[in-house]
Design a protein around this motif. Structure first.
Motif, mmCIF file in Angstrom:
data_model
loop_
_atom_site.group_PDB
_atom_site.id
_atom_site.type_symbol
_atom_site.label_atom_id
_atom_site.label_comp_id
_atom_site.label_asym_id
_atom_site.label_seq_id
_atom_site.Cartn_x
_atom_site.Cartn_y
_atom_site.Cartn_z
ATOM 1 N N LYS A 176 24.855 9.679 20.076
ATOM 2 C CA LYS A 176 24.588 8.587 19.149
ATOM 3 C C LYS A 176 23.143 8.101 19.296
ATOM 4 C CE LYS A 176 27.108 4.542 17.662
ATOM 5 N NZ LYS A 176 28.009 3.482 18.136
ATOM 6 N N ARG A 177 22.729 8.033 20.539
ATOM 7 C CA ARG A 177 21.386 7.540 20.811
ATOM 8 C C ARG A 177 20.324 8.495 20.283
ATOM 9 N NH1 ARG A 177 19.881 5.251 26.595
ATOM 10 N NH2 ARG A 177 21.060 3.528 25.781
ATOM 11 N N TYR A 201 20.046 8.076 16.673
ATOM 12 C CA TYR A 201 19.382 6.791 16.447
ATOM 13 C C TYR A 201 17.864 6.922 16.613
ATOM 14 C CZ TYR A 201 18.204 1.944 17.735
ATOM 15 O OH TYR A 201 17.644 0.719 17.842
#
Lengths: 369, 540
Positions: free
Chosen positions: B2-3, B6
């Protein structure tokens, strides 16, 4: 340990600035005639567009700095400048500590503050103004026309070289963080890796910063610590970090025994846990008794020595000791004894005992030998 | 994961967008070829409707037997009444006009009649041959009557039969034996050939003088002249030099001095013909011609140098010598001296504000090479109101360099008598005696001559206007914006030109600082690596 340092806009701003400045430099030096890359006409066009993009970014950044109060990061200070310089010149080679830590309200070291401020209020404005003058005031069809491009070109070129030097130093100095890549990673993810000490200071500074801000919200002559205590407690509960509990409660809940003995060796105060460990019926039963009843044989001799040491001002942390309970049975505990000071005089000793069960006691004994 | 997404979204995607917007989006570098060029005041060839409005063959007055060419003129004027007033006011007839010379207060009357250049020097004393290009009959000497309308030569401009020709050394009279009925019945609006017969051939040969006006332009390709190309718009001279009532706009700075009555690109192309604003801005200080006439003399060579001082060499039989260079151009003629011709010539560039000075025959020489017609202008000359275009612009110029006789005592260029039909008449081209010819020439123009002559270097400026190249052949940015000695503007040093000019001290200091920083990084980092144990904050 990782700490969140750079907010999302900051990182977006930084990397967009990187893209734009690199593009400006590459096209700018092509226009200057050092090489051919995009083609002269394209280089001029890209340089122009990039300049406008940069101007837009600057407007956003100014807005962000003022709305978030981040502009305060750039207030220059001469404090620790010397230390910071000498750290880069010598300290860094001998593994010395950074003279400054990253704090929430103080992300930059004093050198960074000065350099970045210089960029923001001197170099960038000069580059922007000379650049747009260069681009747009060079023909007679404008109201204010330059008498020639020489001066703005000279200024613009000097600024460009200065920025290149800045980039070289800036990129290199990113490697002086916790690990060579920690600073760059931090600028990408927002989280900077630090050693524990620095991280702790960062956290403390963050709390301090919040508390200070909180304090700013009410102005009162009254002592507000109780108010703050209460607020803090509730906050802790909300966040589920209930760690800062009262000292007494710690002792009460931990099962540590507390004692206070006067200079003649008689108990003045003990707590319930102490009474329990020694298997007495009540606190009153032991008050006024001499400590010799708590030991037997060599252990008593050892306690006498410790007692005298502490009376002379030392703090003694004992390893494992064997206690004699009321019923004559034995138990194991560790003991910390410190002088009991009142009116700047040693009136006796006080300390804690922590119970050790017999299995652990055996292990500790083995460790000690 | 997810990071990572992002980080990509927040940091990398914006950079790609920014880079793409800057380098790719809406990139319009104005490749004009695919685009229709926007024009004003011009009807394209394809849209032109050509109607024959009158058939001169049907006019009885033109069917008479003409005894003299003047009779043709009178026949013309019998219908076209009062036209002679128009043409007799035109400097094609007067060969002079009142002009205020740049940097001089007084207005002088100058023109082909009295100006001196560094080609054939001047017409004084040689009118009978020079007036072959005069639109009149009978200009033999100072006695010519400029008010006599029958002496107007209508045919040289209006003949469409292609058979009209003026005789050599005949004071402007046509050759003998022409069919003047055929010629006069053919008349029409002047075509390229009509103008070209003089404007191509000035200076004694094709393309000799201008360099951008060449006989080949009667039928040329787009490469030679994008306007006149037969496979293009096939334009005639008068489509730009739009003439009303015999007033012909356009002027050549070999003769003119004032910024008036000029023919410009703007009349059709507007002041902002490019899609790129930056190029349109260049119009403020750069003439269209500068970029769009990258070279001249594209079909035939033009004369670049004329050295009179070597003239007069004869062979052992006393006959004149003709020598040609490898390309077949004269490089020596006994009557004229040594020449240098060149083709595909790269222009020289000068600031020019539309004003020129001229060396008059009465002016003393103050510098060498002698400037025959100084073009005024400089970078700092931005005019009273530059947006009107009156400020100096960079122009492409043909510079003709000469060496010609002057009076060493009075320090003035002299006018020798060059031509005469007879030997022993003091004309240089028949007698090869400078002293006699200068004396005769100066006497003819009414000026003193000390008797002592020598040769002096001269320079004459011909701003270029014709032989415009196709857009893809025009100059590119780096043709000028370059520090290379080949930069077209390498010699135009009175201003800071990006890409060409640099401040050496700033560059040296800047490069030194950058190297110093790099060296510092290498040394500092090197020490840290060597003492790795202590460094990089990895205390564990």
């Amino acid at each position: 340990m990782k700490v969140y340092i750079y907010k999302i806009f900051e990182r977006f701003w930084h990397w967009t600035q990187v893209t734009l400045i690199v593009l400006l430099a590459v096209t700018g030096f092509e226009i200057h005639g050092y090489y051919e890359l995009f083609g002269y006409r394209e280089a001029v066009m890209f340089h122009d567009r990039t300049a406008w993009a940069f101007l837009v970014l600057i407007v956003f950044a100014i807005f962000w700095h003022f709305t978030t109060g981040e502009w305060k990061q750039y207030v220059p200070t001469m404090k620790l400048v010397k230390e910071q310089i000498s750290y880069y010149i010598t300290g860094i080679f001998t593994g010395a500590e950074h003279p400054t830590n990253k704090l929430v309200y103080n992300k930059f070291n004093p050198l960074q503050r000065i350099i970045y401020l210089g960029l923001k209020i001197l170099v960038i404005p000069v580059m922007v103004i000379s650049g747009f003058a260069y681009m747009y005031l060079n023909y007679p069809n404008v109201a204010v026309e330059l008498s020639g491009l020489g001066l703005v070109a000279a200024i613009h070129t000097m600024g460009a070289f200065f920025l290149i030097v800045f980039i070289i130093a800036h990129v290199y100095l990113t490697t002086t963080g916790h690990k060579p890549l920690s600073s760059i990673k931090a600028m990408i993810t927002g989280w900077e890796e630090m050693d524990e000490k620095e991280a702790r200071e960062m956290v403390i500074s963050e709390m301090e910063y919040s508390l200070k801000k909180t304090k700013e919200h009410f102005l009162s002559e009254k002592d507000s610590s109780a108010f703050l205590d209460k607020a803090l407690e509730e906050t802790e509960e909300k966040l589920g970090v209930k760690k800062v509990t009262k000292f007494r409660d710690v002792i009460a809940n931990s099962g540590a025994g507390y004692f206070k003995i006067d200079s003649t060796g008689h108990y003045i105060e003990v707590n319930k846990a102490w009474v329990g460990l020694y298997k007495y019926g009540s606190i009153e039963e032991i008050i006024g008794k001499h400590y010799s009843l708590s030991r037997s044989g060599n252990a008593l001799k050892q306690l006498d020595e410790t007692f005298n040491k502490v009376l002379s001002g030392e703090t003694v942390e004992h390893g494992l000791v064997i206690r004699k309970c009321k019923d004559g049975s034995v138990g194991y505990h560790t003991i910390t004894m410190t002088p009991w000071i009142e009116d700047e005089k040693i009136k006796g000793v006080q300390g804690f005992i922590l119970d050790v069960d017999s299995t652990n006691a055996a292990k500790m004994e083995w460790d000690n030998n | 994961m997810k990071r990572i997404i992002y980080v990509i979204l927040v940091l990398i995607v914006p950079q790609l967008i920014v880079y793409t917007l800057i380098t790719r989006f809406d990139i319009n570098l104005g490749s004009d070829e695919s685009e229709e060029i926007e024009l004003v005041n011009y009807t394209k060839k394809a849209d032109k409707v050509i109607r024959k409005v009158v058939d001169h063959a049907k006019f009885e007055v033109l069917q008479q037997e003409f005894e003299r060419p003047q009779d043709v003129t009178l026949a013309c004027l019998s219908c076209h009444t009062e036209r002679h007033h128009e043409i007799m006011a035109n400097n094609h007839w007067t060969w002079d006009r009142s002009e205020k010379l740049a940097n001089r207060d007084s207005v002088v009357v100058v023109g082909k009649k009295n100006i001196i250049n560094n080609f054939c020097i001047g017409i004084g004393g040689s009118e009978k041959t020079c007036s072959r290009c005069h639109i009149g009959y009978g200009w033999e000497d100072k006695s010519f009557d400029f008010s006599k309308e029958e002496n107007i030569d209508c045919l040289v401009c209006h003949d469409q039969s292609g058979t009209y020709v003026k005789a050599k050394g005949a004071a402007g009279y046509p050759a003998v034996g022409l069919d003047l009925n055929l010629i006069s019945q053919s008349v029409g609006s002047p075509k390229r050939e009509n103008c070209g017969v003089c404007h191509y051939w000035g200076g004694g040969g094709n393309n000799v003088k201008h360099g951008d006006l060449d006989d080949a332009m009667n039928s040329c390709s787009r490469e030679v002249d994008v306007h006149m190309a037969i496979d293009g718009e096939d334009m005639s001279c008068v489509e730009c030099h739009k003439t009303e009532n015999h007033a012909i706009p356009g002027k050549v700075y070999a003769l003119s001095s004032e910024d008036k009555n000029r023919v410009t690109c703007v009349q059709c192309h507007t002041e902002a013909p490019h899609t790129d604003k930056l190029l349109n801005d260049h119009f403020q200080r750069i003439a269209c011609q500068t970029c769009h006439i990258p070279e001249y003399a594209k079909a035939n060579a033009t004369k670049m140098v004329w050295d009179w001082s070597t003239a007069g060499r004869l062979d052992e039989h006393g006959n004149t010598i003709h020598e040609s260079d490898a390309d077949g151009n004269h490089n020596y003629l006994s009557i004229k001296g040594t020449f240098v011709y060149d083709d595909h010539v790269v222009p020289e560039y000068y600031w020019f504000n539309g004003l020129a000075d001229h060396l008059l025959i009465t002016d003393s020489i103050t510098e060498t090479p002698v400037q025959m017609n100084t073009l005024e202008g400089s970078y700092n000359d931005k005019g009273a109101n530059c947006s009107t275009g009156s400020c100096s612009k960079i122009w492409p110029v043909k510079v003709h360099r000469g060496k010609q006789p002057y009076d060493v005592v009075s320090k003035k260029i002299v006018q020798p008598k060059l031509w005469s039909p007879n030997k022993g008449d003091s004309a240089y081209w028949t007698d090869f005696d400078w002293d006699n010819s200068i004396e005769a020439g100066m006497k003819y123009v009414g000026l003193p001559y000390s008797g002592k002559y020598d040769f002096v270097e001269t320079e004459m400026y011909w701003p270029l206007n014709h032989q415009v190249s196709p857009a893809d052949k025009s100059l590119q940015c780096t043709s000028c914006h370059s520090s290379s000695p080949d930069s077209r503007l390498a010699n135009l040093k009175d201003f800071y030109l990006p890409g060409r000019d640099r401040f050496k001290m700033i560059d040296y200091a800047g490069i030194f600082l950058v190297l110093f920083a790099l060296l510092g990084v290498i040394i500092h980092g090197g020490i840290r690596i060597v003492l790795r144990k202590n460094c990089l904050h990895d205390n564990k």
